[in-house]
Scaffold this motif. Structure first.
Motif, PDB file in Angstrom:
ATOM      1  N   MET A   1       0.898  -1.353   0.112  1.00  0.00           N
ATOM      2  CA  MET A   1       0.087  -0.048  -0.092  1.00  0.00           C
ATOM      3  C   MET A   1       0.722   1.292   0.070  1.00  0.00           C
ATOM      4  SD  MET A   1      -2.503  -1.234   2.887  1.00  0.00           S
ATOM      5  CE  MET A   1      -3.694  -0.123   2.941  1.00  0.00           C
ATOM      6  N   ARG A   2       0.339   2.230  -0.609  1.00  0.00           N
ATOM      7  CA  ARG A   2       0.981   3.676  -0.561  1.00  0.00           C
ATOM      8  C   ARG A   2       0.856   4.044   1.005  1.00  0.00           C
ATOM      9  NH1 ARG A   2      -1.972   7.150  -3.381  1.00  0.00           N
ATOM     10  NH2 ARG A   2      -3.720   5.724  -3.067  1.00  0.00           N
ATOM     11  N   SER A   3       1.988   4.751   1.321  1.00  0.00           N
ATOM     12  CA  SER A   3       2.076   5.329   3.091  1.00  0.00           C
ATOM     13  C   SER A   3       2.465   6.730   2.967  1.00  0.00           C
ATOM     14  CB  SER A   3       3.296   4.395   3.475  1.00  0.00           C
ATOM     15  OG  SER A   3       3.173   4.915   4.981  1.00  0.00           O
ATOM     16  N   PHE A   4       1.713   7.488   3.791  1.00  0.00           N
ATOM     17  CA  PHE A   4       1.804   8.945   4.146  1.00  0.00           C
ATOM     18  C   PHE A   4       1.857   9.174   5.233  1.00  0.00           C
ATOM     19  CE2 PHE A   4      -0.629   8.251   0.166  1.00  0.00           C
ATOM     20  CZ  PHE A   4       0.362   8.684  -0.707  1.00  0.00           C
ATOM     21  N   ASP A   5       2.293  10.227   5.878  1.00  0.00           N
ATOM     22  CA  ASP A   5       2.266  10.783   7.131  1.00  0.00           C
ATOM     23  C   ASP A   5       1.442  12.219   6.926  1.00  0.00           C
ATOM     24  OD1 ASP A   5       4.114  10.580  10.166  1.00  0.00           O
ATOM     25  OD2 ASP A   5       2.603  12.369   9.730  1.00  0.00           O
ATOM     26  N   SER A   6       0.587  12.458   7.942  1.00  0.00           N
ATOM     27  CA  SER A   6      -0.476  13.462   7.991  1.00  0.00           C
ATOM     28  C   SER A   6       0.152  14.833   7.982  1.00  0.00           C
ATOM     29  CB  SER A   6      -1.585  13.369   8.973  1.00  0.00           C
ATOM     30  OG  SER A   6      -1.059  13.177  10.194  1.00  0.00           O
ATOM     31  N   LYS A   7       1.385  14.800   8.760  1.00  0.00           N
ATOM     32  CA  LYS A   7       2.223  15.905   9.242  1.00  0.00           C
ATOM     33  C   LYS A   7       2.791  16.439   7.734  1.00  0.00           C
ATOM     34  CE  LYS A   7       4.806  14.514  12.242  1.00  0.00           C
ATOM     35  NZ  LYS A   7       4.257  13.133  12.487  1.00  0.00           N
ATOM     36  N   ASP A   8       3.011  15.678   6.888  1.00  0.00           N
ATOM     37  CA  ASP A   8       3.805  15.899   5.734  1.00  0.00           C
ATOM     38  C   ASP A   8       2.706  16.543   4.339  1.00  0.00           C
ATOM     39  OD1 ASP A   8       6.011  13.275   5.851  1.00  0.00           O
ATOM     40  OD2 ASP A   8       6.208  15.040   6.791  1.00  0.00           O
ATOM     41  N   LEU A   9       1.646  16.274   4.824  1.00  0.00           N
ATOM     42  CA  LEU A   9       0.513  16.714   3.662  1.00  0.00           C
ATOM     43  C   LEU A   9      -0.135  17.987   3.720  1.00  0.00           C
ATOM     44  CD1 LEU A   9      -1.179  13.042   3.264  1.00  0.00           C
ATOM     45  CD2 LEU A   9       0.670  14.332   2.310  1.00  0.00           C
ATOM     46  N   SER A  10      -0.619  18.806   2.903  1.00  0.00           N
ATOM     47  CA  SER A  10      -1.340  20.041   2.914  1.00  0.00           C
ATOM     48  C   SER A  10      -2.698  19.677   3.142  1.00  0.00           C
ATOM     49  CB  SER A  10      -1.076  20.917   1.989  1.00  0.00           C
ATOM     50  OG  SER A  10      -1.677  20.164   0.594  1.00  0.00           O
TER      51      SER A  10
ATOM     52  N   ILE B   1      -1.800   3.810   3.576  1.00  0.00           N
ATOM     53  CA  ILE B   1      -1.800   3.859   5.005  1.00  0.00           C
ATOM     54  C   ILE B   1      -1.528   5.428   5.318  1.00  0.00           C
ATOM     55  CG2 ILE B   1      -0.316   3.293   7.040  1.00  0.00           C
ATOM     56  CD1 ILE B   1       0.193   0.573   5.388  1.00  0.00           C
ATOM     57  N   LEU B   2      -2.052   5.897   6.346  1.00  0.00           N
ATOM     58  CA  LEU B   2      -1.978   7.267   6.626  1.00  0.00           C
ATOM     59  C   LEU B   2      -1.723   7.455   8.121  1.00  0.00           C
ATOM     60  CD1 LEU B   2      -2.131  10.340   6.041  1.00  0.00           C
ATOM     61  CD2 LEU B   2      -4.341  10.311   5.957  1.00  0.00           C
ATOM     62  N   ASN B   3      -0.636   7.944   8.763  1.00  0.00           N
ATOM     63  CA  ASN B   3      -0.522   8.150  10.084  1.00  0.00           C
ATOM     64  C   ASN B   3      -0.937   9.359  10.684  1.00  0.00           C
ATOM     65  OD1 ASN B   3       0.946   7.096  12.455  1.00  0.00           O
ATOM     66  ND2 ASN B   3       2.066   9.058  12.400  1.00  0.00           N
TER      67      ASN B   3
ATOM     68  N   ASP C   1      -5.187  20.450   0.832  1.00  0.00           N
ATOM     69  CA  ASP C   1      -5.398  19.927  -0.436  1.00  0.00           C
ATOM     70  C   ASP C   1      -5.085  18.601  -0.696  1.00  0.00           C
ATOM     71  OD1 ASP C   1      -6.621  22.281  -1.019  1.00  0.00           O
ATOM     72  OD2 ASP C   1      -5.158  23.088  -2.319  1.00  0.00           O
ATOM     73  N   GLU C   2      -3.928  18.189  -0.151  1.00  0.00           N
ATOM     74  CA  GLU C   2      -3.365  16.741  -0.381  1.00  0.00           C
ATOM     75  C   GLU C   2      -4.103  15.695   0.517  1.00  0.00           C
ATOM     76  OE1 GLU C   2       0.615  17.738   0.663  1.00  0.00           O
ATOM     77  OE2 GLU C   2       1.150  18.451  -1.482  1.00  0.00           O
ATOM     78  N   MET C   3      -4.428  16.078   1.574  1.00  0.00           N
ATOM     79  CA  MET C   3      -5.430  15.248   2.202  1.00  0.00           C
ATOM     80  C   MET C   3      -6.633  15.046   1.802  1.00  0.00           C
ATOM     81  SD  MET C   3      -3.869  14.450   5.232  1.00  0.00           S
ATOM     82  CE  MET C   3      -4.926  14.321   6.586  1.00  0.00           C
ATOM     83  N   HIS C   4      -7.180  16.256   1.054  1.00  0.00           N
ATOM     84  CA  HIS C   4      -8.496  16.191   0.256  1.00  0.00           C
ATOM     85  C   HIS C   4      -8.485  15.001  -0.788  1.00  0.00           C
ATOM     86  CE1 HIS C   4     -12.530  17.444  -1.020  1.00  0.00           C
ATOM     87  NE2 HIS C   4     -12.169  17.455  -2.163  1.00  0.00           N
ATOM     88  N   GLU C   5      -7.233  15.035  -1.304  1.00  0.00           N
ATOM     89  CA  GLU C   5      -7.191  14.201  -2.509  1.00  0.00           C
ATOM     90  C   GLU C   5      -7.209  12.734  -2.002  1.00  0.00           C
ATOM     91  OE1 GLU C   5      -7.126  16.796  -5.343  1.00  0.00           O
ATOM     92  OE2 GLU C   5      -6.614  14.351  -5.901  1.00  0.00           O
ATOM     93  N   LEU C   6      -6.875  12.465  -0.710  1.00  0.00           N
ATOM     94  CA  LEU C   6      -7.188  10.765  -0.336  1.00  0.00           C
ATOM     95  C   LEU C   6      -8.462  10.643   0.011  1.00  0.00           C
ATOM     96  CD1 LEU C   6      -3.802  10.853   2.226  1.00  0.00           C
ATOM     97  CD2 LEU C   6      -4.162   9.712   0.004  1.00  0.00           C
ATOM     98  N   PHE C   7      -9.331  11.569   0.129  1.00  0.00           N
ATOM     99  CA  PHE C   7     -10.647  11.353   0.430  1.00  0.00           C
ATOM    100  C   PHE C   7     -11.392  10.512  -0.978  1.00  0.00           C
ATOM    101  CE2 PHE C   7     -10.834  14.726   3.712  1.00  0.00           C
ATOM    102  CZ  PHE C   7     -10.394  13.949   4.587  1.00  0.00           C
ATOM    103  N   LYS C   8     -10.698  11.006  -2.163  1.00  0.00           N
ATOM    104  CA  LYS C   8     -11.320  10.683  -3.325  1.00  0.00           C
ATOM    105  C   LYS C   8     -10.980   8.894  -3.425  1.00  0.00           C
ATOM    106  CE  LYS C   8     -10.545  15.010  -5.573  1.00  0.00           C
ATOM    107  NZ  LYS C   8      -9.939  15.920  -6.396  1.00  0.00           N
TER     108      LYS C   8
END
Length: 881
Positions: free
Chosen positions: A451-460, A757-759, A462-469
C-alpha cells in the motif's frame, strides 16, 4: 456590523438548522472551538476564535482551507509575530482576542497588534461606559489610511446580562458612537424575537446602524445575482427584512402592495445568499439565487433588459441557458451533442485551448477566449458546476497563504529557482499524489504487494483532500453502455434478456424465470447449517427493528399517527460475477421477509451451465421468494423495473453490484415510466481500519485483504495513530505475505496499490479523517474501542475491537452487509427494515379539535392565496353554528 457567535458543537445540532441558515446570510459568522474541535468546512465569511493558541501550521492550514479571519489569544499573539511576518499573512486575515477593557487598552497600544492584525475581539465588557476612555484609540485603530483601504474593526461581545439590564438599541447606539461593532451569541438571537433574546432583524439593523432618509422610512435595496449582475432595485422595511432573514428568500416592501414575497405567486422566487449594507448604512445589498424566468415582471432576468440587451452578465446568462438546455435541448442540436458526447466536448476544449495559445491580436484572443469559455461552461454544466462554484473555488485559492511554485507538468519549462520561499514544506505534492491515485503502478508476480504510505504532518489540506477521493469511475461512458441495454429490455422483454445473457455471460438460457417450489440442488450439511445460523441471527436483529404505530395528540381533539406498511413488490439483486454470494441474498431477503413484502423477486446471473448457485436457491426457498430471475447486470435491473412477459415488475430494487448495475439502478429510478425506487447509490467495496499500539498487525492485514479481494476497483485504508515506520513495515509485510496465499491474488494486485496507509499523531485526527472519508466498513482496532464509537459520525457499519472482523458482519453476526459506499454513508444508511417499508401518516380531528386548529389553517390558507383550502374549514364551521 453584526458578528453572530456560534459554538462549533452547536453549529452541528439539527435543532439550530433554521437559525444557523439565516445567520449564514450575514457577512460574517464567528465560530468558537470551546471543545478544541475544528470546523469541518469553512464557508464565506467564516471567523474562528481559538480557545487555545494553535500550532502555526494548523493556523496556516485553516487559512488555506477557507477561514477568512483567525482570532488568536492576545496573551500568545507576540509568539506568532515572527511567523506572521515571514509568511506574509495579511493583517485582514488575523484578529486578536482580548478578555476585557484592560487587555483592549494594552492591545491598542501594542505595535505588533497594530501592524499585524485587522480585528480586536473583546470578550467581556461589564459596563460599556468603560470604553469611553478608549474611544480615541478605538477610532484611530478602525480609521482607514493610505496604506490600508479597508477598515479595521473592534468587536465587542454583548452578553446576556447587558441585554437584560437595558435595551439592545441603547448598547448598539453606544458602540456605534465609538465606531465599534457588535458580537452576539446565537443563543441570544431568535428569528421571531420571542423569549429573552433579540430578533435577528432588529440586531442586524441596530448593529449596522441601518437608517433611511426617505419619508416612508424604507431602505433602498440593490438586488444582485451570484455573478454580480444587478437584477433591479427594490425597497425593504424592518418587517420585510425580518421575513427575508427568516425565510432566507427575497422578501421586500412594495410601496403599493406592502409586504412582497418575491415569486410567491409567479414562481420566480429568490434564495437569499448574502445581505450587506453600504458604507453610509442607508442602502441594502441582497445577493440572491434567482429562479426562472427572472427578477423583472416582464419575465426577463433583470429590470434593465431590453430587446437588444447589452452584454453585461453574459457568462451568468450563458450558464442559465446551458442549465436549461441540459434537459430541454432539441434532439440533434449541437449543445445536446456536446452534453451527450464527452469525447467530443473534451476534444473541443483542447482544440480551443490550442487556438487561444496561438492567438496574438486582441480581437483574436477575445474570440478564442469566448469560444473556450463556452465549451468550459458546457463541461461545468454537465457536471453540475455553477458559475458560483467556480467563483467560490477562485476565492478559496485567493485565500491561500501557502504558495506553490506553479511549475508546468513539462519539466523542461521549470526553472530551479522558481520555488516560492513562503511555500509550506511538504514531501508530497498534490499533483504527484493525484498521479499516484489515478496512474498506479501494479506489481508483477514476484514483486511485493504494498500500500502507499503517508504521514499526515507532511500533507497539506489539499493533499489530504485528495485522499478522500476513491478510484475514479467514468460514469459517462458507463451510462452510454447501460442505456441501450435498458431500452432493449423495455422493448423486447425476455428475448432481450436471453440475448444479453448470451453476450455478456456466454450462457444460453431458455427460461428466464424460475417459480416456486424451487428445486434446490444438494448442498453439504455444513453449508446449509451455516446459512441457517446466519438466517436466524439476521432475522433476530431485523425483527428487533419493527416498530409500533406512533400516535401523538398535537392538541386536544387533534390526533396524528404514523404507521408502517411493507412495500408490496421488491426486487433483490444478488451478484454472481467473480463470487457466489448467498450472504447477499440473506442480507436483502431477510429484512424484506420480516417487513412483510408480498412479492420477493430475486435476480442473479446463472453459471456457465445456465443454473443458479445452489446456495442462492436454498436462501430463496427459506425466504419464500415468489420468483427468481436468471439474469445479472443492467438487463436484470431493467427487467425488475419494467417487467417482462415472465418477470414481475417490482416497486423497489435493492442490492449491490458492479458499476453497470449501479448505473442501471440510477437510470431506472429517474425514469418516471418505471415507477421504481432503489435502496442507495453505490460504488466499489471499501474498508477503513483505525489502529494503534494495541493492534495486531496480522489482524489488520487480514481485514484489509478481506475487502481488497472483492474487485480491482476496491479500496482499503489504514489509519495509524502515533505509530512509527517500523509498525507500518510490519503491516506491509503481513499484507504482502497473506495476499500471496489468496486464490484471488490477481485482484489484490490491482486493488492494494490504489489503497494507502496514513499516520496521525492523535486518535481525534484519525477519527475526523474517517468521518470525512465516510467508509462503507469501519474497523476500530484500538484501545477502548467501544468508548470511541461515540466519535463515529459517518460509516456504513462499525466493527469494534480486534476480535470483530468485517467478515462476521458480511455473513452471520446479524447486522446487514448491504451498505453505502463511495462516501454515501454521509447521507444513507445500510439496508434495514425501513428499506422495505414506507411510512403513512394519518390524522383524526374531533369537532373540538377542528375548532382549535381551524383558525390557524384558514389564516395560513389566506396568506398563500388558496381560498378552497380556507373554505374547506370555513364550511364546517358554518355547518356547526
Amino acid at each position: 456590523m453584526l458578528f453572530p457567535i456560534i459554538s462549533i458543537p452547536q453549529s452541528k445540532a439539527p435543532e439550530n438548522e433554521k437559525l444557523l441558515k439565516s445567520l449564514s446570510i450575514l457577512p460574517f459568522s464567528i465560530y468558537t472551538n470551546t471543545q478544541n474541535e475544528k470546523q469541518v468546512e469553512f464557508t464565506e465569511g467564516s471567523c474562528l476564535i481559538y480557545s487555545q493558541a494553535p500550532e502555526f501550521g494548523d493556523l496556516v492550514s485553516d487559512l488555506d482551507g477557507g477561514l477568512d479571519i483567525a482570532y488568536l489569544p492576545y496573551s500568545h499573539f507576540a509568539s506568532f509575530a515572527e511567523d506572521l511576518v515571514q509568511y506574509k499573512i495579511p493583517s485582514s486575515r488575523i484578529g486578536v482576542v482580548v478578555a476585557n477593557v484592560d487587555e483592549l487598552s494594552a492591545a491598542l497600544s501594542c505595535s505588533e497588534v497594530l501592524e499585524l492584525s485587522g480585528y480586536i475581539f473583546v470578550e467581556s465588557v461589564p459596563d460599556l461606559c468603560q470604553l469611553d476612555n478608549l474611544a480615541e484609540n478605538i477610532q484611530s485603530y478602525v480609521a482607514p489610511n493610505s496604506k490600508r483601504v479597508w477598515r479595521r474593526r473592534v468587536i465587542v461581545n454583548i452578553s446576556q446580562p447587558l441585554i437584560a439590564i437595558d435595551t439592545f438599541d441603547s448598547f448598539a447606539q453606544k458602540l456605534a458612537s465609538l465606531k465599534a461593532d457588535i458580537a452576539l451569541s446565537s443563543d441570544l438571537i431568535s428569528l421571531d424575537g420571542r423569549g429573552s433574546g433579540v430578533s435577528l432583524s432588529k440586531a442586524f439593523i441596530s448593529a449596522t446602524g441601518l437608517s433611511s432618509d426617505r419619508e416612508d422610512g424604507l431602505f433602498t435595496t440593490i438586488v444582485q445575482n451570484q455573478a454580480g449582475v444587478c437584477l433591479g432595485v427594490a425597497y425593504s422595511s424592518a418587517e420585510s427584512l425580518a421575513n427575508a432573514l427568516s425565510f432566507c428568500q427575497g422578501v421586500y416592501w412594495s410601496r403599493k402592495r406592502g409586504l412582497w414575497h418575491k415569486g410567491l405567486t409567479s414562481g420566480a422566487t429568490q434564495n437569499l445568499l448574502k445581505i450587506n449594507v453600504d458604507c453610509d448604512a442607508d442602502t441594502l445589498q441582497f445577493i440572491v439565487e434567482q429562479t426562472e424566468p427572472g427578477f423583472c415582471h416582464n419575465n426577463t432576468l433583470t429590470c434593465f433588459d431590453t430587446i437588444n440587451s447589452c452584454s453585461t452578465g453574459m457568462l451568468s446568462r450563458l450558464c442559465s441557458t446551458l442549465s436549461s438546455r441540459l434537459s430541454t435541448a432539441p434532439e440533434g442540436s449541437y449543445t445536446q451533442r456536446l452534453f451527450k458526447d464527452t469525447e467530443l466536448l473534451n476534444d473541443k476544449i483542447l482544440e480551443e485551448a490550442h487556438e487561444l495559445c496561438e492567438a496574438q491580436e486582441k480581437k483574436d484572443v477575445a474570440w478564442e477566449a469566448a469560444d473556450i469559455l463556452y465549451f468550459l461552461l458546457v463541461k461545468c454544466t454537465a457536471h453540475g458546476v455553477s458559475l458560483r462554484d467556480i467563483e467560490n473555488n477562485l476565492a478559496l485559492k485567493h485565500k491561500k497563504i501557502s504558495r506553490r511554485p506553479g511549475n508546468s507538468k513539462n519539466p523542461k519549462l521549470n526553472k530551479p529557482d522558481t520555488a516560492d520561499s513562503t511555500a509550506a514544506p511538504s514531501q508530497t505534492t498534490v499533483s504527484s499524489l493525484r498521479t499516484s491515485l489515478d496512474k498506479v503502478s501494479f506489481p508483477g508476480p514476484n514483486d511485493p504487494i504494498l500500500m502507499r504510505s503517508f504521514d499526515s504532518k507532511d500533507l497539506s489540506k489539499d493533499e489530504m483532500h485528495e485522499l478522500f477521493k476513491r478510484p475514479i469511475i467514468n460514469s459517462d461512458q458507463i451510462i452510454k453502455t447501460v442505456k441501450p441495454i435498458i431500452d432493449q429490455v423495455k422493448a423486447n422483454g425476455d428475448e432481450a434478456i436471453r440475448q444479453f445473457t448470451l453476450k455478456f455471460d456466454n450462457v444460453s438460457i431458455s427460461d428466464v424465470v424460475i417459480r416456486p417450489p424451487f428445486v434446490v440442488p444438494p448442498l453439504p450439511d455444513s453449508v446449509k447449517s451455516a446459512i441457517d445460523v446466519a438466517y436466524d441471527n439476521i432475522t433476530k436483529f431485523h425483527k428487533a427493528q419493527l416498530s409500533d404505530t406512533l400516535t401523538v395528540e398535537t392538541m386536544p381533539g387533534v390526533v396524528c399517527s404514523r404507521f408502517s406498511r411493507p412495500i408490496e413488490r421488491v426486487g433483490l439483486y444478488v451478484p454472481g460475477g467473480t463470487a457466489v454470494l448467498p450472504s447477499t441474498a440473506l442480507m436483502l431477503g431477510v429484512p424484506a421477509q420480516v417487513a412483510g413484502c408480498r412479492e420477493i423477486v430475486v435476480a442473479s446471473p446463472p453459471d456457465k451451465s445456465g443454473n443458479l448457485a445452489a446456495e442462492v436457491m436454498y436462501v430463496a426457498s427459506k425466504l419464500n421468494a415468489t420468483a427468481i430471475v436468471k439474469a445479472g447486470g443492467a438487463q436484470a435491473v431493467a427487467a425488475l423495473a419494467y417487467g417482462t412477459e415472465t418477470v414481475p415488475k417490482v416497486d423497489k430494487i435493492c442490492g449491490p453490484g458492479n458499476q453497470f448495475v449501479t448505473a442501471a439502478k440510477m437510470l431506472v429510478q429517474n425514469d418516471v415510466s418505471a415507477m421504481v425506487s432503489i435502496d442507495m447509490p453505490a460504488g466499489p467495496s471499501e474498508l477503513l481500519v483505525i489502529a494503534d499500539s494495541t493492534s495486531e498487525p496480522s489482524f489488520i492485514a487480514s481485514d484489509l485483504l478481506s475487502q481488497a479481494e472483492h474487485g480491482v476497483d476496491s479500496q482499503v485504508v489504514l489509519l495509524t495513530v502515533g505509530m512509527d515506520q517500523k509498525f507500518v513495515d510490519v503491516v506491509q509485510h503481513q499484507v504482502d505475505t497473506q495476499a500471496k496465499r489468496l486464490p484471488r491474488v490477481d485482484i489484490v494486485r490491482k486493488s492494494i496499490p490504489k489503497s494507502y496507509i496514513l499516520n496521525f499523531d492523535t486518535l481525534k485526527e484519525a477519527m475526523d479523517f474517517s468521518n470525512q472519508y465516510a467508509p462503507e466498513h469501519l474497523i476500530l482496532q484500538i484501545e477502548n474501542a467501544q468508548e470511541c464509537t461515540s466519535m463515529v459520525n459517518n460509516a456504513g457499519s462499525v466493527f469494534v475491537g480486534k476480535y470483530s472482523p468485517e467478515s462476521c458482519g458480511d455473513y452471520a453476526s446479524g447486522t446487514n452487509h448491504t451498505l453505502p459506499t463511495y462516501g454515501f454513508s454521509k447521507m444513507y444508511s445500510g439496508v434495514n427494515i425501513s428499506t422495505f417499508q414506507k411510512h403513512i401518516t394519518s390524522q383524526m380531528l374531533t369537532k373540538e379539535g377542528l375548532e382549535l386548529v381551524g383558525p390557524s389553517v384558514m389564516t395560513l390558507a389566506e396568506v398563500e392565496g388558496l381560498e378552497a383550502h380556507r373554505n374547506a374549514v370555513a364550511i364546517r364551521f358554518a355547518k356547526t353554528e
